[in-house]
Write a protein that holds these residues in place. Sequence first.
Motif, PDB file in Angstrom:
ATOM      1  N   ASN A  45       0.824  -1.318   0.068  1.00 30.69           N
ATOM      2  CA  ASN A  45       0.080  -0.150  -0.086  1.00 30.69           C
ATOM      3  C   ASN A  45       0.925   1.275  -0.011  1.00 30.69           C
ATOM      4  O   ASN A  45       0.348   2.459   0.163  1.00 30.69           O
ATOM      5  N   ASP A  46       2.245   1.207  -0.174  1.00 30.26           N
ATOM      6  CA  ASP A  46       3.175   2.253  -0.202  1.00 30.26           C
ATOM      7  C   ASP A  46       2.774   3.361   1.115  1.00 30.26           C
ATOM      8  O   ASP A  46       2.734   4.336   1.046  1.00 30.26           O
ATOM      9  N   LYS A  47       2.850   2.497   2.081  1.00 26.96           N
ATOM     10  CA  LYS A  47       2.893   3.340   3.585  1.00 26.96           C
ATOM     11  C   LYS A  47       3.839   3.255   4.276  1.00 26.96           C
ATOM     12  O   LYS A  47       3.988   2.838   5.622  1.00 26.96           O
ATOM     13  N   ILE A  48       5.296   3.245   3.784  1.00 26.89           N
ATOM     14  CA  ILE A  48       6.527   2.856   4.369  1.00 26.89           C
ATOM     15  C   ILE A  48       6.673   3.711   5.586  1.00 26.89           C
ATOM     16  O   ILE A  48       7.102   3.205   6.873  1.00 26.89           O
ATOM     17  N   GLN A  49       6.396   5.047   5.517  1.00 25.21           N
ATOM     18  CA  GLN A  49       6.779   6.006   6.768  1.00 25.21           C
ATOM     19  C   GLN A  49       5.858   5.672   7.858  1.00 25.21           C
ATOM     20  O   GLN A  49       6.317   5.523   8.926  1.00 25.21           O
ATOM     21  N   ILE A  50       4.584   5.305   7.440  1.00 27.52           N
ATOM     22  CA  ILE A  50       3.727   4.670   8.702  1.00 27.52           C
ATOM     23  C   ILE A  50       4.060   3.609   9.409  1.00 27.52           C
ATOM     24  O   ILE A  50       4.103   3.506  10.575  1.00 27.52           O
ATOM     25  N   ALA A  51       4.334   2.671   8.582  1.00 25.20           N
ATOM     26  CA  ALA A  51       4.933   1.259   8.969  1.00 25.20           C
ATOM     27  C   ALA A  51       6.024   1.497   9.800  1.00 25.20           C
ATOM     28  O   ALA A  51       6.366   0.841  11.006  1.00 25.20           O
ATOM     29  N   ALA A  52       7.098   2.229   9.250  1.00 26.43           N
ATOM     30  CA  ALA A  52       8.531   2.492   9.928  1.00 26.43           C
ATOM     31  C   ALA A  52       8.167   2.902  11.327  1.00 26.43           C
ATOM     32  O   ALA A  52       8.868   2.693  12.195  1.00 26.43           O
ATOM     33  N   ASN A  53       7.208   3.983  11.398  1.00 23.05           N
ATOM     34  CA  ASN A  53       6.874   4.700  12.700  1.00 23.05           C
ATOM     35  C   ASN A  53       6.360   3.846  13.871  1.00 23.05           C
ATOM     36  O   ASN A  53       6.918   3.667  14.810  1.00 23.05           O
TER      37      ASN A  53
END
Length: 892
Positions: A72-80
């Motif tokens: 889903n191209d949610k890398i930043q949210i997942a990383a946080n």
Amino acid sequence: MLNSFRKFLRSFLKVEDNVRTKIFIILNGIGFLAMSVAILTDIIIGEHPVEIIALIITGILSFIITIWASRNDKIQIAANIMAACIVIIIVPIAFYFGGGPTGGGIIWYSYAYLYVGIILVGAMRWIMLSLLTVNIVGQFVICYLFPDYIPSHDKLPFFVDVCVSVLLVGISVFFMVLIQHMLYLEESEKSKERAKKIEELNRAQNRFFSSMSHEIRTPINTIIGLNELTLRENISPEVTENAKNIQAASKILLSLINDILDMSKIESGKMDIVKVQYDVGKMLSEIVNMIWIKANEKGLKFTISVDPTMPSQLFSDEVRIKQILINLLNNAVKYTKEGHVSLSVHCTRTEGGKALVSYSVEDSGMGIRKESIPHLFDAFRREDEEKNRYIEGTGLGLSIVKQLVDLLGGSISVNSVYTKGSTFVVSIEQEIVDDSMLGDFDSHRENAAKDTYQYHQSFEAPEARILIVDDNSTNLMVAKKLLKATKVMVDTAESGEKALGLTLQHEYHVILMDHLMPVMDGIECLHAIRAQAGGLSKDTPIVALTANTGSENQALYKREGFDAYLMKPVDSAELESTIRKLLPQKLVKVSQGNDASEDNESIYHEIRRKIPIVITTESTSDLPAELIEKFNIPVIPFKVHINEGVFYDGLEAGNDTIVRSMQDTSIITRSEVPSVAEYEDFFSDQLTHAQHIIHISSAKSIGDGYANACEGALAFYNVRVVDSGLASGGLGLLVMYAKSLTETGMFDPDQIVEALEEKKDKISTSYIINNTDYLYRSGKLSNYVHKICVAFMLHPIVEARNSSLNIRKLWAGSFDKISSKYIKSLLKHPGEIDKSVLFITYSGLMHSEIEEIQKEIETYIHFDKIYVQKASPSVSINCGPGTYGLFFMRKN
């Protein structure tokens, strides 16, 4: 193995993923594997169930979040989320339930720091870093104050847990760094590849522009040339006016072509400004004649208002100012359906004999939206594309106008009301050449329009013969007709090969050479004529005919050996003027009314004939000024840095000045070789009066002079750089030998270079050093050797051999005694020495000391000629005062 690992990673990751996404996926994958092993270890050694359950939940959560984020191209949210889980949950639990300081959980803090640093960005990175730090400090404080609350490990579980944790964290960190490095290397390679493709595209674009310029200018050259011939005929004023309008329209077409070419030049930083003296009234009349036709076709009223106090002649780039005004006026006509277009010119005198000229272009067109004005000067951008879809043009006009105004040091402003019209105001400060007022421009323009075209040849030369080389037969026909009135004999050739055939049969006084021709271009043909065996026009002035404008092309023609160049379409007056200047004066009969001052230039061109070869060298050759002047040897100076000042070796800084500066330890002195660009300029200047250059350089081991000269010579086909392998007077002797070869008629560069390679090994190049402090300061002597020399009063004898400087001997004693020993060692076998010339080069010695040295030399050998020369500042800086050397040739 590394390549296999790369293949595995590529198969695992998507090609379209960015670097950050790839790193996130890989790091979570590494973390998941490490966590799996940790869970297994914890179960085996019987760790606390809370720790095991927390690790299992985090591992599952990590897997799910990684899959969700990548899809889903949610890398930043997942990383946080992952970072928060590690910092707030996993690490504290692992520490508390994993034995505290006596467990392996403490080691995982290192992993947490690495994860936060690599994965997170912005404020979240610093928040998590702070939380992690506070967490660690808090855990240790609690552990210290309340040790009983932290369950401790037994000895065996402690060693197993710590060992496994160190291995897992170490291996994880290793692969994290390795993979990140590999990914960035891969991206770097991609960036280089993209840059390479962009560069190739730029080169292709430049080739296209160059080709387009050449091809389109050819028919324009024909139109303008034949129209010029029509104007020369005895025709009615009406036909004259029509012919002038054709001429003006042709120039409009030319300006449109130049728009595209100029944009390319501006983007590459190669646009040049050429200021000339120009007639204001004539320039404005030409602009009006170009624009009113277009305005009339659209039913627009075109008016011009010129300040009558305008100076009649100014000094600026007339071509660029015309280009600016034509672009603005063309745009005004394009975007105005009805109403008017006007040009107003005002002038304000400023200080220093200058005038601030303001050009105002106003129209009643559609105007410009307020929000569009900031983007008005962007290339290829056209506002209200839908409304203006039928309007022709490149979309480059205003972008070029803005950049040309900036190059001229002027300013441009826009005042526009949407649907009501626009006003562009350009202000450019220009020098006043003739301050007499222009007066009434309307009457001036009417008089100019009524003037019949009066052509009169500027000279006649019936005995002169010229050759015109061009692959386009129409261009040849036009040029031949334009020169008909001068009575010059004109031969033509449609190829370089035919030109070479004609130069074997005839001696031409001038050759006009087209640059871009198939099979053999103009540059290749020029070189072939210069080197043609049995050719009758080897020394004939050759003029480049080119459609390629710009300072870089001017430099190219200069470097390649052209005597001048003419721009296509060729202006008839310029054509005559150029030929007249290059023809021998005795063949030219100047027509009445022409400026006699041009005769001096004719004489100059007649006297100036390119010599076959020029020998050049560097200021470190230490050649006496009398020899440089007598034999006309061009010398490129090294530079000398004295604290904050920079001086040219021998020109602005002499030996005595440098010696005094060196004796003051607070003054820092150093020498610097000429740069590659300086060598290029030096060679370019010399090639204006020589067909070939042989540059003799100092030994390549001494500094970067030889390398820079070689790189500078790459810009020219006819420059050879020779590594003398010598220094100071030895280099000077080799230069004089090379000069003697050319004086005896040897003009083959290969033969001269071969002779120099043989001779340089026979030149004795050595000098004696009084104080090694300066060699040490310049980096030519190590600190260890310097200290030994000072301690034992050792004086080095430095010798140049095999392109490097070496200490041949170290002699102890007073300098006077060592000096006598040095002279004797060099001259004890007089039968082996060429007695014709001796160079003595010195630094920081008194006149009486030099006389003593000469007397001692005379006791061994009487040289026919002895030259005594102070060392150049660059040499003195490295050797120091109290140094001198003897330089002579050996017979074998």
